[in-house]
Design a protein around this motif. Sequence first.
Motif, PDB file in Angstrom:
ATOM      1  N   LEU A  87      71.707  85.646  52.638  1.00  0.00           N
ATOM      2  CA  LEU A  87      70.977  85.549  53.567  1.00  0.00           C
ATOM      3  C   LEU A  87      71.806  84.831  54.855  1.00  0.00           C
ATOM      4  O   LEU A  87      71.471  84.999  56.028  1.00  0.00           O
ATOM      5  CB  LEU A  87      69.772  84.133  53.274  1.00  0.00           C
ATOM      6  CG  LEU A  87      68.787  84.968  52.223  1.00  0.00           C
ATOM      7  CD1 LEU A  87      67.988  84.080  51.898  1.00  0.00           C
ATOM      8  CD2 LEU A  87      67.969  85.869  52.888  1.00  0.00           C
ATOM      9  N   VAL A  88      72.912  84.029  54.527  1.00  0.00           N
ATOM     10  CA  VAL A  88      73.693  83.462  55.566  1.00  0.00           C
ATOM     11  C   VAL A  88      74.411  84.505  56.193  1.00  0.00           C
ATOM     12  O   VAL A  88      74.587  84.523  57.609  1.00  0.00           O
ATOM     13  CB  VAL A  88      74.711  82.367  54.712  1.00  0.00           C
ATOM     14  CG1 VAL A  88      75.667  82.138  55.768  1.00  0.00           C
ATOM     15  CG2 VAL A  88      73.938  81.248  54.418  1.00  0.00           C
ATOM     16  N   SER A  92      70.555  86.487  47.630  1.00  0.00           N
ATOM     17  CA  SER A  92      70.916  85.394  47.412  1.00  0.00           C
ATOM     18  C   SER A  92      71.050  84.526  48.792  1.00  0.00           C
ATOM     19  O   SER A  92      71.083  84.974  50.027  1.00  0.00           O
ATOM     20  CB  SER A  92      72.221  85.360  46.630  1.00  0.00           C
ATOM     21  OG  SER A  92      73.260  85.787  47.462  1.00  0.00           O
ATOM     22  N   ARG A  93      71.355  83.255  48.650  1.00  0.00           N
ATOM     23  CA  ARG A  93      71.486  82.462  49.668  1.00  0.00           C
ATOM     24  C   ARG A  93      72.799  82.906  50.592  1.00  0.00           C
ATOM     25  O   ARG A  93      72.664  82.930  51.871  1.00  0.00           O
ATOM     26  CB  ARG A  93      71.772  80.840  49.396  1.00  0.00           C
ATOM     27  CG  ARG A  93      72.206  79.962  50.381  1.00  0.00           C
ATOM     28  CD  ARG A  93      71.928  78.572  50.155  1.00  0.00           C
ATOM     29  NE  ARG A  93      72.647  77.517  51.269  1.00  0.00           N
ATOM     30  CZ  ARG A  93      73.618  77.406  51.682  1.00  0.00           C
ATOM     31  NH1 ARG A  93      74.869  77.862  51.035  1.00  0.00           N
ATOM     32  NH2 ARG A  93      73.993  76.638  52.846  1.00  0.00           N
ATOM     33  N   THR A  94      73.757  83.124  49.742  1.00  0.00           N
ATOM     34  CA  THR A  94      74.920  83.656  50.659  1.00  0.00           C
ATOM     35  C   THR A  94      74.840  84.815  51.383  1.00  0.00           C
ATOM     36  O   THR A  94      75.145  85.087  52.458  1.00  0.00           O
ATOM     37  CB  THR A  94      76.022  84.027  49.355  1.00  0.00           C
ATOM     38  OG1 THR A  94      76.508  82.803  48.990  1.00  0.00           O
ATOM     39  CG2 THR A  94      77.375  84.609  50.314  1.00  0.00           C
TER      40      THR A  94
END
Length: 232
Positions: A106-107, A102-104
């Motif tokens: 990846l961050v 998810s984007r989280t």
Amino acid sequence: MNHRVPPHRHRRSQLLYAATGVMLVGTEAGRWIVPPERAVWIPAGMQHEVNSLVHVSTRSIYVEQGVDAALPADCRVLGISPLLRQLLLETADLPLPYRKGSRTDLVFSLIVEEIRRAPVLPLDIPFPADARLAARCRAYLAQPSPHETIDDWCADLAWSRRTFTRRFRAETGISFAEWRRQAAIFAALPRIAAGESITTIAFDLGYESASAFATMFRRVTGVAPSRYLAPG
């Protein structure tokens, strides 16, 4: 206002970022000072205490053990890149828990990569392993005396000068003179952060003038005392 978090430890490693203000972090191994817009890395399981000075605002993330073998195994102050700074601020609005990919996710993965790449800043003062010598160092750091000499330390410990200098360097990695300069900086920084006069601080620490203190400070840190606590 100063705020102290008493000694504690975390199951996971911690990156503690000072968005504003100054932090002093202490462990059994030494002390670290964290100016604004820098961060301290604290490995999992390491007991530490945190003293916050002058309107500190922080961000903190925790990293599970085993996420990346290249992450530091020791406590250290890190320079924070503009990218990492923005990523740390972004974490305040990220949903938890999160899915893999998810984007989280990846961050947080990018944050770990940036921690690996972050420069280590020379903002520590080491303590020796020898209990009596470490106690002497802590006492001096709590109340630096401009009149104490290496011979005073040798007499207190009942060591010869040669034994003292050899053991001090072996256990701290630096000479006694270098350690004393670091101790002066550590004693000065909270007072500088509180707005005290550089001249007053210099005289209290045994320097003949503010310029002599500033010269030593700049030689050790690379910047003038008035600029050291400015955002990086």
